[in-house]
Write a protein that holds these residues in place. Structure first.
Motif, PDB file in Angstrom:
ATOM      1  N   ALA A  60      33.029  44.658  38.528  1.00 42.92           N
ATOM      2  CA  ALA A  60      32.678  43.618  37.613  1.00 42.92           C
ATOM      3  C   ALA A  60      32.062  42.522  38.676  1.00 42.92           C
ATOM      4  O   ALA A  60      32.302  42.619  39.761  1.00 42.92           O
ATOM      5  N   LYS A  61      31.724  41.491  37.945  1.00 44.67           N
ATOM      6  CA  LYS A  61      31.324  40.367  38.879  1.00 44.67           C
ATOM      7  C   LYS A  61      32.130  39.001  38.440  1.00 44.67           C
ATOM      8  O   LYS A  61      32.326  39.033  37.206  1.00 44.67           O
ATOM      9  N   HIS A  92      39.390  37.985  35.679  1.00 43.26           N
ATOM     10  CA  HIS A  92      40.324  37.425  34.711  1.00 43.26           C
ATOM     11  C   HIS A  92      40.113  38.017  33.477  1.00 43.26           C
ATOM     12  O   HIS A  92      38.813  38.047  32.951  1.00 43.26           O
ATOM     13  N   PRO A  93      40.997  38.264  32.571  1.00 45.49           N
ATOM     14  CA  PRO A  93      40.683  38.649  31.098  1.00 45.49           C
ATOM     15  C   PRO A  93      39.932  37.681  30.564  1.00 45.49           C
ATOM     16  O   PRO A  93      39.278  37.961  29.570  1.00 45.49           O
ATOM     17  N   TYR A  94      40.343  36.416  30.742  1.00 42.05           N
ATOM     18  CA  TYR A  94      39.597  35.668  30.130  1.00 42.05           C
ATOM     19  C   TYR A  94      37.989  35.403  30.151  1.00 42.05           C
ATOM     20  O   TYR A  94      37.321  34.785  29.457  1.00 42.05           O
ATOM     21  N   GLU A  95      37.538  36.050  31.407  1.00 46.24           N
ATOM     22  CA  GLU A  95      36.208  36.197  31.493  1.00 46.24           C
ATOM     23  C   GLU A  95      35.428  37.139  30.681  1.00 46.24           C
ATOM     24  O   GLU A  95      34.044  37.427  30.640  1.00 46.24           O
ATOM     25  N   GLY A  96      36.324  37.918  30.112  1.00 46.39           N
ATOM     26  CA  GLY A  96      35.960  39.202  29.075  1.00 46.39           C
ATOM     27  C   GLY A  96      35.782  40.278  29.850  1.00 46.39           C
ATOM     28  O   GLY A  96      35.412  41.403  29.240  1.00 46.39           O
ATOM     29  N   HIS A  97      36.639  40.407  31.110  1.00 45.25           N
ATOM     30  CA  HIS A  97      36.848  41.953  31.463  1.00 45.25           C
ATOM     31  C   HIS A  97      37.933  42.519  30.883  1.00 45.25           C
ATOM     32  O   HIS A  97      38.826  41.945  30.387  1.00 45.25           O
ATOM     33  N   SER A  98      37.788  43.690  30.811  1.00 49.48           N
ATOM     34  CA  SER A  98      39.169  44.537  30.171  1.00 49.48           C
ATOM     35  C   SER A  98      40.075  44.601  31.206  1.00 49.48           C
ATOM     36  O   SER A  98      39.566  44.306  32.578  1.00 49.48           O
ATOM     37  N   LEU A  99      41.311  44.678  30.821  1.00 51.98           N
ATOM     38  CA  LEU A  99      42.378  44.833  31.741  1.00 51.98           C
ATOM     39  C   LEU A  99      42.358  45.736  32.705  1.00 51.98           C
ATOM     40  O   LEU A  99      42.648  45.441  34.050  1.00 51.98           O
ATOM     41  N   SER A 100      41.745  46.860  32.366  1.00 49.08           N
ATOM     42  CA  SER A 100      41.564  47.940  33.535  1.00 49.08           C
ATOM     43  C   SER A 100      40.563  47.533  34.626  1.00 49.08           C
ATOM     44  O   SER A 100      40.708  47.891  35.641  1.00 49.08           O
ATOM     45  N   SER A 101      39.386  46.884  34.221  1.00 47.48           N
ATOM     46  CA  SER A 101      38.556  46.370  35.270  1.00 47.48           C
ATOM     47  C   SER A 101      39.269  45.302  35.980  1.00 47.48           C
ATOM     48  O   SER A 101      39.076  45.222  37.237  1.00 47.48           O
ATOM     49  N   VAL A 102      40.155  44.288  35.425  1.00 44.90           N
ATOM     50  CA  VAL A 102      40.707  43.263  36.293  1.00 44.90           C
ATOM     51  C   VAL A 102      41.724  44.003  37.399  1.00 44.90           C
ATOM     52  O   VAL A 102      41.668  43.497  38.272  1.00 44.90           O
ATOM     53  N   VAL A 103      42.087  45.148  37.049  1.00 47.90           N
ATOM     54  CA  VAL A 103      42.996  45.768  38.214  1.00 47.90           C
ATOM     55  C   VAL A 103      42.438  46.982  39.045  1.00 47.90           C
ATOM     56  O   VAL A 103      42.910  47.264  39.747  1.00 47.90           O
ATOM     57  N   TYR A 104      40.938  47.089  38.530  1.00 46.94           N
ATOM     58  CA  TYR A 104      40.518  48.082  39.344  1.00 46.94           C
ATOM     59  C   TYR A 104      40.348  47.996  40.770  1.00 46.94           C
ATOM     60  O   TYR A 104      40.960  48.894  41.760  1.00 46.94           O
ATOM     61  N   PRO A 105      39.973  46.831  41.238  1.00 43.04           N
ATOM     62  CA  PRO A 105      40.072  46.569  42.878  1.00 43.04           C
ATOM     63  C   PRO A 105      41.422  46.615  43.377  1.00 43.04           C
ATOM     64  O   PRO A 105      41.541  47.341  44.633  1.00 43.04           O
ATOM     65  N   ILE A 106      42.652  46.520  42.802  1.00 48.15           N
ATOM     66  CA  ILE A 106      43.826  46.913  43.362  1.00 48.15           C
ATOM     67  C   ILE A 106      44.112  48.440  43.701  1.00 48.15           C
ATOM     68  O   ILE A 106      44.459  48.722  44.640  1.00 48.15           O
ATOM     69  N   ARG A 107      43.613  49.080  42.485  1.00 49.86           N
ATOM     70  CA  ARG A 107      43.831  50.548  42.574  1.00 49.86           C
ATOM     71  C   ARG A 107      42.763  51.082  43.827  1.00 49.86           C
ATOM     72  O   ARG A 107      43.194  51.976  44.350  1.00 49.86           O
ATOM     73  N   VAL A 108      41.667  50.390  43.816  1.00 42.85           N
ATOM     74  CA  VAL A 108      40.954  50.855  44.867  1.00 42.85           C
ATOM     75  C   VAL A 108      41.311  50.570  46.314  1.00 42.85           C
ATOM     76  O   VAL A 108      41.433  51.600  47.147  1.00 42.85           O
ATOM     77  N   ASN A 151      48.924  44.604  28.402  1.00 42.34           N
ATOM     78  CA  ASN A 151      49.641  45.053  29.381  1.00 42.34           C
ATOM     79  C   ASN A 151      48.468  46.270  29.905  1.00 42.34           C
ATOM     80  O   ASN A 151      47.903  47.110  29.419  1.00 42.34           O
ATOM     81  N   PRO A 152      48.101  45.891  31.303  1.00 39.84           N
ATOM     82  CA  PRO A 152      46.991  46.670  31.999  1.00 39.84           C
ATOM     83  C   PRO A 152      47.518  48.007  32.118  1.00 39.84           C
ATOM     84  O   PRO A 152      46.555  49.098  32.336  1.00 39.84           O
TER      85      PRO A 152
END
Ligand SMILES: O=P(O)(O)O[C@@H]1C[C@H](O)[C@@H](CO)O1
Length: 309
Positions: A60-61, A92-108, A151-152
């Motif tokens: 995401a951006k 952040h979730p408040y930007e409208g990102h899903s929780l899975s998008s929020v944590v995707y970079p961590i998983r990458v 919860n993500p």
């Protein structure tokens, strides 16, 4: 971005990232997440390579002022340096990102080889013994959103190899927390520069009302912020060691008592001159200003911790 991420997404993201990197940066060992106003943490990286999020499939951006939208890869510390990757900006979730998008970079980052993650953020203090400018080494968290269904890790598992029911009693690595205090000692930081405490996660984007701040304080939290906890959960699920450094940028306004408007009006009707209360308010500009002022100390601390991992 779809909520059910697949191995194909990961592979596409990783291929895109690796196409930017020379061999020595392909497998970073430490991941750093830069909080609001803290992207300067990557200023000291040697042989730095910037990979914009927009070049990575699945990313995401970031839309928050003070957050860039890129990874910085480089070598950190003396000698040849440790290969690291920093997120210059988070979601952040408040930007409208899903929780899975929020944590995707961590998983990458985990799939790139990262074993330890140092997550930073800006926070408001709920504890009068923890003033603005303090760096709080987070011991534990209090996440009302997690307890109430935000919860993500909810939903189908990203991989069957990951645990379904993740314990969190050991989320904040004692090994890394010890290294933080040893690093502060090596850097001869003032004793008050580094504190320990409990981070409360709220969804934002509103700052807390006084009653909400009081609730969190009474529940045992020392600082409050709008990020980090989803990342911690994903990092722990991926088997990473986690440390969180929270920079206190403001006090949460919690008056000892409310002034009674009913009493004020009675006083006014009795002929007294009454001044209406003016509440103190927090702003994101204030948060960014403290981040800018303290980024240098935080950067030295992170560098020294990375050298000792
Ligand atoms: O990304 P972090 O947690 O550092 O940013 C904090 C929380 C909100 O995003 C913002 C509020 O000022 O700063």
């Amino acid at each position: 971005m779809p909520d059910n991420l697949t191995k194909v997404n990961f592979q596409a993201s990783i291929n895109a990232i690796k196409s930017f990197l020379p061999d020595k940066l392909q497998n970073p060992l430490v991941g750093i997440v830069c909080g609001s106003g803290l992207s300067g943490l990557a200023d000291e990286f040697k042989d730095k390579v910037i990979v914009p999020y927009e070049e990575i499939p699945g990313f995401a951006k970031s839309t928050v002022p003070g957050h860039r939208s890129a990874f910085a890869f480089g070598l950190l510390g003396s000698g040849t340096g440790v290969p690291v990757v920093a997120m210059l900006g988070r979601f952040h979730p408040y930007e409208g990102h899903s929780l899975s998008s929020v944590v995707y970079p961590i998983r990458v980052m985990a799939r790139l080889g990262v074993k330890n993650v140092i997550i930073t953020n800006a926070s408001g203090s709920l504890n009068s013994a923890i003033p603005v400018g303090t760096i709080v080494v987070v011991q534990d968290h209090l996440a009302l959103p997690n307890l109430t269904g935000m919860n993500p890790l909810l939903g189908p598992q990203t991989s069957q190899d990951l645990p379904r029911f993740l314990p969190l009693s050991d989320a904040y690595s004692p090994t890394l927390r010890r290294l933080a205090f040893l690093a502060a000692h090596r850097l001869q930081l003032d004793d008050s520069a580094l504190a320990e405490g409990i981070y409360a996660w709220v969804s934002g984007p509103t700052y807390e009302t006084p009653a909400e701040g009081r609730l969190l304080r009474q529940a045992g939290a020392d600082v409050v912020g709008m990020s980090t906890v989803p990342e911690v959960l994903a990092a722990r699920e991926e088997g990473l060691n986690v440390m969180v450094l929270s920079l206190v940028t403001n006090f949460v306004v919690i008056p000892d008592r409310y002034r009674s408007m009913k009493e004020e009006v009675k006083a006014e009707l009795a002929g007294k001159k009454v001044e209406l209360p003016v509440a103190q308010v927090v702003s994101h500009e204030e948060v960014l200003a403290v981040g800018k002022e303290k980024a240098g100390v935080l950067m030295k601390l992170v560098e020294s911790i990375v050298e000792s991992i």
